[in-house]
Write a protein that holds these residues in place. Structure first.
Motif, PDB file in Angstrom:
ATOM      1  N   LYS A  39      47.978  18.955  50.595  1.00  0.00           N
ATOM      2  CA  LYS A  39      46.621  18.411  50.545  1.00  0.00           C
ATOM      3  C   LYS A  39      45.722  19.044  51.598  1.00  0.00           C
ATOM      4  O   LYS A  39      44.531  19.219  51.375  1.00  0.00           O
ATOM      5  N   ARG A  40      46.287  19.400  52.758  1.00  0.00           N
ATOM      6  CA  ARG A  40      45.482  20.028  53.804  1.00  0.00           C
ATOM      7  C   ARG A  40      45.188  21.493  53.512  1.00  0.00           C
ATOM      8  O   ARG A  40      44.147  22.007  53.884  1.00  0.00           O
ATOM      9  N   SER A  41      46.088  22.173  52.823  1.00  0.00           N
ATOM     10  CA  SER A  41      45.937  23.619  52.660  1.00  0.00           C
ATOM     11  C   SER A  41      45.261  24.025  51.352  1.00  0.00           C
ATOM     12  O   SER A  41      44.706  25.113  51.269  1.00  0.00           O
ATOM     13  N   VAL A  42      45.296  23.181  50.335  1.00  0.00           N
ATOM     14  CA  VAL A  42      44.732  23.540  49.033  1.00  0.00           C
ATOM     15  C   VAL A  42      43.293  23.059  48.954  1.00  0.00           C
ATOM     16  O   VAL A  42      42.991  21.905  49.231  1.00  0.00           O
ATOM     17  N   ASN A  43      42.418  23.959  48.557  1.00  0.00           N
ATOM     18  CA  ASN A  43      41.003  23.648  48.414  1.00  0.00           C
ATOM     19  C   ASN A  43      40.787  22.951  47.068  1.00  0.00           C
ATOM     20  O   ASN A  43      41.149  23.511  46.022  1.00  0.00           O
ATOM     21  N   PRO A  44      40.198  21.764  47.037  1.00  0.00           N
ATOM     22  CA  PRO A  44      40.017  21.054  45.767  1.00  0.00           C
ATOM     23  C   PRO A  44      39.166  21.827  44.760  1.00  0.00           C
ATOM     24  O   PRO A  44      39.396  21.742  43.562  1.00  0.00           O
ATOM     25  N   SER A  45      38.188  22.604  45.223  1.00  0.00           N
ATOM     26  CA  SER A  45      37.353  23.345  44.269  1.00  0.00           C
ATOM     27  C   SER A  45      38.166  24.412  43.553  1.00  0.00           C
ATOM     28  O   SER A  45      37.924  24.708  42.379  1.00  0.00           O
ATOM     29  N   THR A  46      39.153  24.992  44.235  1.00  0.00           N
ATOM     30  CA  THR A  46      40.020  25.980  43.601  1.00  0.00           C
ATOM     31  C   THR A  46      40.844  25.320  42.507  1.00  0.00           C
ATOM     32  O   THR A  46      41.000  25.878  41.408  1.00  0.00           O
ATOM     33  N   MET A  47      41.364  24.154  42.794  1.00  0.00           N
ATOM     34  CA  MET A  47      42.154  23.442  41.785  1.00  0.00           C
ATOM     35  C   MET A  47      41.286  23.045  40.596  1.00  0.00           C
ATOM     36  O   MET A  47      41.735  23.080  39.455  1.00  0.00           O
TER      37      MET A  47
END
Length: 95
Positions: A39-47
């Motif tokens: 959750k800290r490393s993944v950008n929500p906009s990328t997902m």
């Protein structure tokens, strides 16, 4: 011998799964640590972009599959005119 190897590897895999789900490291399970790191490393906009791309592809596939008959719409061609000319030349040479 093969059965024994299978049983040992299966027991190891089950033991690792139980440790990941139930074991405690710094008060949390390793699975919880992985989730927090994710959750800290993944950008929500990328997902969101990945989800939108997948949903678009899924909609296209549903549209193609749901066509009632092949005669109602022309098939999508991805052959360029140069490719068509090259194929026609090959066919002409064989005759």
């Amino acid at each position: 011998m093969g059965v024994l190897k299978f049983l040992v590897w299966t027991a190891c895999a089950v033991g690792l799964g139980v440790f990941l789900a139930r074991g405690k490291v710094d008060g949390r399970s390793p699975l919880e640590h992985m989730e927090r790191t994710w959750k800290r490393s993944v950008n929500p906009s990328t997902m969101d972009k990945v989800k939108d791309g997948f949903e678009g592809a899924l909609d296209d596939a549903k549209q193609v599959v749901s066509q009632k008959s092949a005669n109602t719409a022309a098939p999508r061609e991805r052959i360029t005119e140069e490719d068509r000319a090259a194929i026609n030349n090959i066919i002409a040479k064989k005759k």
